[in-house]
Design a protein around this motif. Sequence first.
Motif, PDB file in Angstrom:
ATOM      1  N   GLN A  57       0.742  -1.173  -0.157  1.00  0.00           N
ATOM      2  CA  GLN A  57      -0.032   0.031  -0.249  1.00  0.00           C
ATOM      3  C   GLN A  57       1.059   1.221   0.036  1.00  0.00           C
ATOM      4  O   GLN A  57       0.424   2.383  -0.236  1.00  0.00           O
ATOM      5  CB  GLN A  57      -0.824  -0.216   1.079  1.00  0.00           C
ATOM      6  N   GLY A  58       2.315   1.253   0.257  1.00  0.00           N
ATOM      7  CA  GLY A  58       2.947   2.242   0.200  1.00  0.00           C
ATOM      8  C   GLY A  58       3.764   2.449  -1.052  1.00  0.00           C
ATOM      9  O   GLY A  58       3.477   3.400  -1.804  1.00  0.00           O
ATOM     10  N   CYS A  59       4.544   1.638  -1.429  1.00  0.00           N
ATOM     11  CA  CYS A  59       5.262   1.611  -2.836  1.00  0.00           C
ATOM     12  C   CYS A  59       4.812   1.063  -4.066  1.00  0.00           C
ATOM     13  O   CYS A  59       5.339   1.223  -5.047  1.00  0.00           O
ATOM     14  CB  CYS A  59       6.747   1.382  -2.615  1.00  0.00           C
ATOM     15  N   GLY A  60       3.766   0.195  -3.745  1.00  0.00           N
ATOM     16  CA  GLY A  60       3.106  -0.564  -4.940  1.00  0.00           C
ATOM     17  C   GLY A  60       3.709  -1.555  -5.462  1.00  0.00           C
ATOM     18  O   GLY A  60       3.329  -2.376  -6.342  1.00  0.00           O
ATOM     19  N   ARG A  61       4.889  -2.290  -4.666  1.00  0.00           N
ATOM     20  CA  ARG A  61       5.580  -3.427  -4.819  1.00  0.00           C
ATOM     21  C   ARG A  61       4.632  -4.780  -4.922  1.00  0.00           C
ATOM     22  O   ARG A  61       3.786  -4.792  -3.863  1.00  0.00           O
ATOM     23  CB  ARG A  61       6.661  -3.559  -4.254  1.00  0.00           C
ATOM     24  N   ARG A  62       4.572  -5.298  -5.816  1.00  0.00           N
ATOM     25  CA  ARG A  62       3.896  -6.742  -5.836  1.00  0.00           C
ATOM     26  C   ARG A  62       4.411  -7.878  -5.555  1.00  0.00           C
ATOM     27  O   ARG A  62       5.442  -8.306  -6.141  1.00  0.00           O
ATOM     28  CB  ARG A  62       2.941  -6.790  -7.123  1.00  0.00           C
ATOM     29  N   TYR A  63       3.942  -8.578  -4.573  1.00  0.00           N
ATOM     30  CA  TYR A  63       4.691  -9.987  -4.334  1.00  0.00           C
ATOM     31  C   TYR A  63       4.083 -11.198  -4.795  1.00  0.00           C
ATOM     32  O   TYR A  63       2.897 -11.598  -4.460  1.00  0.00           O
ATOM     33  CB  TYR A  63       5.078 -10.049  -2.745  1.00  0.00           C
ATOM     34  N   THR A  65       5.126 -14.188  -3.679  1.00  0.00           N
ATOM     35  CA  THR A  65       4.635 -15.026  -2.483  1.00  0.00           C
ATOM     36  C   THR A  65       4.351 -14.033  -1.374  1.00  0.00           C
ATOM     37  O   THR A  65       5.076 -13.052  -1.102  1.00  0.00           O
ATOM     38  CB  THR A  65       6.218 -15.617  -1.906  1.00  0.00           C
ATOM     39  N   PRO A  66       3.109 -14.365  -0.816  1.00  0.00           N
ATOM     40  CA  PRO A  66       2.539 -13.346   0.057  1.00  0.00           C
ATOM     41  C   PRO A  66       3.310 -12.857   1.332  1.00  0.00           C
ATOM     42  O   PRO A  66       4.025 -13.700   1.892  1.00  0.00           O
ATOM     43  CB  PRO A  66       1.128 -13.828   0.406  1.00  0.00           C
ATOM     44  N   ARG A  67       3.289 -11.558   1.603  1.00  0.00           N
ATOM     45  CA  ARG A  67       3.789 -11.184   2.949  1.00  0.00           C
ATOM     46  C   ARG A  67       2.955  -9.943   3.732  1.00  0.00           C
ATOM     47  O   ARG A  67       2.287  -9.465   2.951  1.00  0.00           O
ATOM     48  CB  ARG A  67       5.060 -11.025   2.821  1.00  0.00           C
ATOM     49  N   GLY A  68       2.938 -10.015   4.873  1.00  0.00           N
ATOM     50  CA  GLY A  68       2.119  -8.903   5.600  1.00  0.00           C
ATOM     51  C   GLY A  68       2.622  -7.543   5.365  1.00  0.00           C
ATOM     52  O   GLY A  68       2.049  -6.598   5.503  1.00  0.00           O
ATOM     53  N   HIS A  69       3.837  -7.434   5.229  1.00  0.00           N
ATOM     54  CA  HIS A  69       4.491  -6.107   5.179  1.00  0.00           C
ATOM     55  C   HIS A  69       5.408  -6.283   3.931  1.00  0.00           C
ATOM     56  O   HIS A  69       6.115  -7.161   3.900  1.00  0.00           O
ATOM     57  CB  HIS A  69       5.051  -5.579   6.279  1.00  0.00           C
ATOM     58  N   CYS A  70       5.734  -5.006   3.329  1.00  0.00           N
ATOM     59  CA  CYS A  70       6.820  -4.773   2.287  1.00  0.00           C
ATOM     60  C   CYS A  70       7.997  -4.849   2.689  1.00  0.00           C
ATOM     61  O   CYS A  70       8.379  -4.296   3.692  1.00  0.00           O
ATOM     62  CB  CYS A  70       6.423  -3.408   1.432  1.00  0.00           C
ATOM     63  N   MET A  71       8.999  -5.610   1.930  1.00  0.00           N
ATOM     64  CA  MET A  71      10.441  -5.967   2.297  1.00  0.00           C
ATOM     65  C   MET A  71      11.193  -4.583   1.863  1.00  0.00           C
ATOM     66  O   MET A  71      12.360  -4.353   2.062  1.00  0.00           O
ATOM     67  CB  MET A  71      10.839  -6.970   1.565  1.00  0.00           C
ATOM     68  N   GLU A  72      10.447  -3.723   0.965  1.00  0.00           N
ATOM     69  CA  GLU A  72      11.316  -2.196   0.299  1.00  0.00           C
ATOM     70  C   GLU A  72      10.963  -1.254   1.201  1.00  0.00           C
ATOM     71  O   GLU A  72      11.661  -0.578   1.763  1.00  0.00           O
ATOM     72  CB  GLU A  72      10.656  -1.993  -0.921  1.00  0.00           C
TER      73      GLU A  72
END
Length: 159
Positions: A57-63, A65-72
């Motif tokens: 929701q911050g930088c728009g990165r799409r994963y 493999t799901p994760r609760g928070h962005c790694m970026e």
Amino acid sequence: MDPRAKLPESEEGTVLFNTDPIVIKDHYEIDYRHSYAQDSPFFAGLARGKLMGSHCQGCGRRYATPRGHCMECGSATTWCELPHEGRVHTYTTCYYGSESFLKETPYTLILVEFTGVDTLFLSRLVGAAPEEVSIGLKVRARFLRNCKFKVTDVYFVSA
């Protein structure tokens, strides 16, 4: 030395099939209760024939493999549906695997890249001989008819 500081040993041996390289017989079995917790929507999606990933929701990165928070950027993510078609990013042929895969050995593992998704998805490629697999090969997701709520409920075939 404290006599209690010693592992108990049995008289059982190991069946040795070869010495160079060493080849042994090994058995492994366990029942395990596990919660998918925040990843539950991914496995529920597999039961509905959907691949679910995460969207930051911050930088728009799409994963993939799901994760609760962005790694970026560390922002929270929301669920998003991934495409069913992609391309082989890289692959390997496995000649040994867990008990679940023994009947399929050798089998091919692929990392799938999807258009518009920033990370890769690990899965099996089914129905292609190792010499038919190449980087860039177009693949399509398939889902088991009877979901087992495991990541192996999805696999890929040549598109």
